[in-house]
Write a protein that holds these residues in place. Structure first.
Motif, short mmCIF file in Angstrom:
data_model
loop_
_atom_site.label_atom_id
_atom_site.label_comp_id
_atom_site.label_asym_id
_atom_site.label_seq_id
_atom_site.Cartn_x
_atom_site.Cartn_y
_atom_site.Cartn_z
N GLU A 48 52.41 45.43 38.23
CA GLU A 48 53.30 45.03 38.96
C GLU A 48 52.74 43.30 38.55
N ARG A 49 53.62 42.47 39.39
CA ARG A 49 53.73 41.62 38.18
C ARG A 49 53.26 40.80 39.89
N PRO A 50 51.93 39.93 39.44
CA PRO A 50 50.90 39.66 40.83
C PRO A 50 51.28 38.11 41.68
N GLU A 51 50.43 38.12 42.26
CA GLU A 51 51.09 37.19 43.63
C GLU A 51 49.87 35.89 43.03
N LEU A 53 52.42 35.54 32.88
CA LEU A 53 51.75 35.08 34.34
C LEU A 53 50.88 35.13 33.87
N VAL A 54 49.73 33.50 34.50
CA VAL A 54 48.32 33.55 34.63
C VAL A 54 47.93 32.52 35.51
N LYS A 55 47.72 34.17 36.36
CA LYS A 55 47.06 33.26 38.27
C LYS A 55 45.93 33.18 38.49
N GLN A 56 45.79 32.75 39.45
CA GLN A 56 44.07 32.37 39.87
C GLN A 56 43.29 33.59 39.68
N GLY A 57 42.05 33.58 39.66
CA GLY A 57 41.19 34.66 39.79
C GLY A 57 40.85 35.38 37.79
N GLY A 58 42.02 34.87 37.20
CA GLY A 58 42.51 35.30 36.18
C GLY A 58 43.01 36.97 35.93
N ILE A 59 43.99 37.00 36.51
CA ILE A 59 45.02 37.33 36.39
C ILE A 59 46.26 37.88 35.52
N VAL A 60 46.66 38.42 34.50
CA VAL A 60 47.18 37.74 33.56
C VAL A 60 48.31 38.63 33.52
N TYR A 61 49.53 38.99 33.86
CA TYR A 61 50.99 39.45 33.77
C TYR A 61 51.51 39.20 31.93
N VAL A 62 51.47 40.48 31.01
CA VAL A 62 52.38 39.99 29.91
C VAL A 62 54.01 40.98 30.09
N GLU A 63 55.07 41.05 30.59
CA GLU A 63 56.57 41.92 29.81
C GLU A 63 57.19 41.64 29.14
N MET A 64 56.68 42.65 27.51
CA MET A 64 57.56 42.54 26.30
C MET A 64 58.35 43.65 26.15
N GLU A 76 41.77 40.34 34.87
CA GLU A 76 42.62 41.68 34.61
C GLU A 76 43.95 41.42 33.78
N ALA A 77 44.00 42.14 33.16
CA ALA A 77 45.73 42.50 32.40
C ALA A 77 46.16 43.68 32.91
N ARG A 78 47.39 42.71 32.38
CA ARG A 78 48.78 43.77 33.01
C ARG A 78 49.78 43.58 32.11
N VAL A 79 50.12 44.68 31.54
CA VAL A 79 51.36 44.08 30.67
C VAL A 79 52.26 45.77 30.83
#
Length: 132
Positions: free
Chosen positions: A25-28, A65-76, A105-108
């Motif tokens: 999921e894409r982080p908010e 996307l790099v969000k506060q709290g260190g949550i990173v989302y990558v769509e590749m 957290e890293a979400r790929v």
């Protein structure tokens, strides 16, 4: 006729397209501008094993996307669904991002649409590969 070889079709030479990553999921929340550059630098350390260029310059990163709290989302994506590293490359990207101080957290997510083409490559990558 039972052949003893299971259900594999030995004459099907087209490799199956690896599935897109489900459930990522894409982080908010608020963007973390200070963490963006180190995350992008980490992504640039991951290279396609067949093309000696990093994933960012190849144009394989569709969204970051790099969000506060260190949550990173990558769509590749990858250069082709038949890429031999289709199963391992998202994990390499996740490991590179997770190693960045401040990332919690890293979400790929691996996607196949839109398909990758050479037009997505940076000018530097095209020059490095002799495509200009």
């Amino acid at each position: 006729m039972a052949s003893g070889y299971g259900d594999r079709d030995y004459f099907d030479f087209a490799p199956e397209m690896p599935a897109e990553t489900e459930g990522v999921e894409r982080p908010e929340g608020e963007d973390d501008a200070a963490l963006m550059e180190p995350v992008l630098d980490a992504l640039k350390t991951v290279r396609d094993p067949e093309i000696p260029v990093n994933l960012v310059d190849l144009g394989l990163i569709y969204e970051l996307l790099v969000k506060q709290g260190g949550i990173v989302y990558v769509e590749m994506t990858l250069t082709t669904p038949a890429c031999p590293v289709a199963q391992s490359m998202p994990g390499e990207v996740e490991a590179a991002i997770s190693a960045v101080p401040g990332v919690s957290e890293a979400r790929v997510k691996l996607v196949w649409s839109p398909p990758w083409d050479r037009d997505r490559m940076s000018e530097e990558a095209k020059l490095e590969l002799g495509l200009m």
